[in-house]
Scaffold this motif. Structure first.
Motif, mmCIF file in Angstrom:
data_model
loop_
_atom_site.group_PDB
_atom_site.id
_atom_site.type_symbol
_atom_site.label_atom_id
_atom_site.label_comp_id
_atom_site.label_asym_id
_atom_site.label_seq_id
_atom_site.Cartn_x
_atom_site.Cartn_y
_atom_site.Cartn_z
ATOM 1 N N ALA A 1 61.788 52.907 34.108
ATOM 2 C CA ALA A 1 63.092 53.484 34.540
ATOM 3 C C ALA A 1 63.617 52.351 35.632
ATOM 4 O O ALA A 1 64.952 52.024 35.603
ATOM 5 C CB ALA A 1 63.049 54.804 35.391
ATOM 6 N N HIS A 2 62.730 51.650 36.440
ATOM 7 C CA HIS A 2 63.243 50.563 37.353
ATOM 8 C C HIS A 2 63.845 49.374 36.663
ATOM 9 O O HIS A 2 64.914 48.942 37.113
ATOM 10 C CB HIS A 2 61.948 50.058 38.165
ATOM 11 C CG HIS A 2 61.429 51.204 39.230
ATOM 12 N ND1 HIS A 2 62.331 52.022 39.785
ATOM 13 C CD2 HIS A 2 60.328 51.349 39.751
ATOM 14 C CE1 HIS A 2 61.616 52.758 40.725
ATOM 15 N NE2 HIS A 2 60.255 52.211 40.740
ATOM 16 N N GLN A 3 63.350 49.264 35.592
ATOM 17 C CA GLN A 3 63.851 47.919 35.053
ATOM 18 C C GLN A 3 65.201 48.217 34.271
ATOM 19 O O GLN A 3 66.140 47.467 34.256
ATOM 20 C CB GLN A 3 62.963 47.609 33.764
ATOM 21 C CG GLN A 3 63.406 46.319 32.542
ATOM 22 C CD GLN A 3 63.162 45.018 33.543
ATOM 23 O OE1 GLN A 3 61.937 44.529 33.808
ATOM 24 N NE2 GLN A 3 64.079 44.518 33.894
ATOM 25 N N LYS A 4 65.350 49.431 33.566
ATOM 26 C CA LYS A 4 66.798 49.893 32.972
ATOM 27 C C LYS A 4 67.797 49.863 34.101
ATOM 28 O O LYS A 4 68.868 49.458 34.200
ATOM 29 C CB LYS A 4 66.496 51.156 32.512
ATOM 30 C CG LYS A 4 65.849 51.196 31.168
ATOM 31 C CD LYS A 4 65.483 52.488 30.627
ATOM 32 C CE LYS A 4 64.646 52.484 29.296
ATOM 33 N NZ LYS A 4 64.553 53.960 28.687
ATOM 34 N N HIS B 1 72.602 44.812 37.607
ATOM 35 C CA HIS B 1 73.140 43.455 37.282
ATOM 36 C C HIS B 1 74.310 43.420 36.417
ATOM 37 O O HIS B 1 75.203 42.313 36.618
ATOM 38 C CB HIS B 1 71.667 42.429 36.798
ATOM 39 C CG HIS B 1 71.877 41.260 36.657
ATOM 40 N ND1 HIS B 1 72.286 40.841 35.094
ATOM 41 C CD2 HIS B 1 72.078 40.030 37.453
ATOM 42 C CE1 HIS B 1 72.538 39.511 35.317
ATOM 43 N NE2 HIS B 1 72.288 39.295 36.582
ATOM 44 N N ASP B 2 74.192 44.081 35.219
ATOM 45 C CA ASP B 2 75.439 43.828 34.308
ATOM 46 C C ASP B 2 76.817 44.304 34.730
ATOM 47 O O ASP B 2 77.639 43.827 34.241
ATOM 48 C CB ASP B 2 74.907 44.645 32.924
ATOM 49 C CG ASP B 2 73.652 44.272 32.094
ATOM 50 O OD1 ASP B 2 73.306 42.849 32.622
ATOM 51 O OD2 ASP B 2 73.137 44.947 31.350
ATOM 52 N N ALA B 3 76.465 45.091 35.850
ATOM 53 C CA ALA B 3 77.930 45.622 36.470
ATOM 54 C C ALA B 3 78.467 44.796 37.524
ATOM 55 O O ALA B 3 79.249 45.000 38.131
ATOM 56 C CB ALA B 3 77.883 47.055 36.895
ATOM 57 N N ASN B 4 77.562 43.607 37.653
ATOM 58 C CA ASN B 4 78.204 42.844 38.921
ATOM 59 C C ASN B 4 78.113 43.416 40.209
ATOM 60 O O ASN B 4 78.674 42.873 40.989
ATOM 61 C CB ASN B 4 79.186 41.899 38.564
ATOM 62 C CG ASN B 4 79.268 41.029 37.334
ATOM 63 O OD1 ASN B 4 78.255 40.345 37.252
ATOM 64 N ND2 ASN B 4 80.095 41.088 36.276
ATOM 65 N N LEU B 5 77.199 44.137 40.400
ATOM 66 C CA LEU B 5 77.160 44.675 41.729
ATOM 67 C C LEU B 5 76.197 44.113 42.718
ATOM 68 O O LEU B 5 75.180 43.325 42.265
ATOM 69 C CB LEU B 5 76.554 46.294 41.708
ATOM 70 C CG LEU B 5 77.280 47.217 40.986
ATOM 71 C CD1 LEU B 5 76.471 48.561 41.196
ATOM 72 C CD2 LEU B 5 78.589 47.522 41.653
ATOM 73 N N GLU B 6 76.339 44.037 43.870
ATOM 74 C CA GLU B 6 75.787 43.209 44.904
ATOM 75 C C GLU B 6 74.279 44.126 44.960
ATOM 76 O O GLU B 6 74.538 45.403 45.407
ATOM 77 C CB GLU B 6 76.331 43.229 46.354
ATOM 78 C CG GLU B 6 75.515 42.617 47.341
ATOM 79 C CD GLU B 6 76.002 42.382 48.504
ATOM 80 O OE1 GLU B 6 76.082 41.562 49.179
ATOM 81 O OE2 GLU B 6 76.471 43.465 49.208
ATOM 82 N N CYS C 1 65.392 40.109 35.267
ATOM 83 C CA CYS C 1 66.718 40.485 35.313
ATOM 84 C C CYS C 1 67.554 39.244 35.844
ATOM 85 O O CYS C 1 68.387 38.782 35.117
ATOM 86 C CB CYS C 1 66.986 41.681 36.010
ATOM 87 S SG CYS C 1 68.404 42.300 36.299
ATOM 88 N N ASN C 2 67.026 38.792 36.969
ATOM 89 C CA ASN C 2 67.772 37.674 37.743
ATOM 90 C C ASN C 2 66.684 37.280 38.903
ATOM 91 O O ASN C 2 66.819 38.000 39.739
ATOM 92 C CB ASN C 2 69.189 38.077 38.035
ATOM 93 C CG ASN C 2 70.043 36.762 38.490
ATOM 94 O OD1 ASN C 2 69.301 35.912 38.766
ATOM 95 N ND2 ASN C 2 71.371 37.057 38.652
#
Length: 257
Positions: free
Chosen positions: A162-165, A171-176, A202-203
């Protein structure tokens, strides 16, 4: 939308200095939601696990002049209380905390666009990072997210998938976004490595915050890690991501409880 979706169960609303993570030291309007589906051993907010009959609403920012109101709270009432807190130029953002705020996702879908329009303040979510489906519902209304990765050796919770998802959605939503890891004398370094790998996949630009656990009165088994362990673990985590910061719960040292 049924009437149930237009109400939320709260613990409190107040103005204070953020004591954890990326926004440490900033002034925020805190909306603390009731109910949590986790039972972390180190939790210092066990009073938020269930819904109290009333919630505490601060009347003047920072004055702790609380008034009790019955739960659950209607959306218009919460908007009104936030507006009264929002003195010009005082706050940096609105912090959604808990409990687990995402258990109120249906309410937040209605509330967040309205409170953003009302205040002009960014919305910051503090979360256990384990409910990606609910996160997806509110992503368009968030500006930043501080998510926990629960280390089983410390929290007795296990939510790696769940943490990975969850992190990928942020990240995909470009949130800080930043990740917080509570560390204690019981921390398993192999779990730190798993967390580092998860974030890096993820990044590697995502910051990790190691937060030594705050000992809880009458619970002798909950101890902060020795300083040499903290240094060792910071070095370990820097193998995976660029920014690894060690920050305790600073709000407790300055009485911003």
């Amino acid at each position: 939308m049924t009437d149930n979706f237009l109400k939320a169960r709260l613990i409190e609303l107040f103005s204070a200095i953020q004591g954890e993570g990326l926004n440490v030291g900033t002034r925020q309007i805190f909306i603390r939601f009731a109910i949590c589906d986790l039972r972390c051993h180190y939790c210092d907010s066990a009073h938020t696990w269930q819904t109290p009959p009333t919630c505490k609403i601060e009347q003047t920012p920072g004055k702790r002049d609380f008034v009790n109101y019955p739960n659950p709270v209607a959306l218009p009432s919460l908007l009104d209380w936030v507006e009264k807190q929002n003195q010009p130029g005082l706050h940096d953002n609105i912090s959604l905390t808990g409990g687990e705020p995402l258990l109120h996702a249906s309410f937040l879908v209605e509330f967040l666009p309205q409170v953003r329009n009302l205040t002009g303040l960014p919305i910051y979510l503090e979360t256990g990072g384990h409910r990606p489906e609910e996160l997806a519902m509110v992503l368009p209304y968030l500006d930043s997210v501080g998510m926990d990765i629960k280390l089983p050796s410390v929290s007795d919770e296990n939510h790696w998938s769940a943490h990975q998802k969850f992190l990928n959605l942020c990240h995909d939503a470009n949130l800080e976004t930043f990740v917080k890891l509570i560390i204690s004398s019981e921390t398993n370094p192999q779990e730190l490595e798993l967390a580092g790998e998860l974030v890096a996949a993820c990044n590697p630009e995502i910051s990790i915050f190691l937060q030594p656990v705050t000992p809880i009165a009458n619970q002798s088994s909950i101890l902060a890690p020795p300083p040499d362990f903290v240094l060792e673990w910071q070095g370990l985590m820097k193998r995976f991501v660029k920014q690894v910061r060690v920050i305790p719960q600073t709000h407790k040292t300055i009485g911003q409880l």
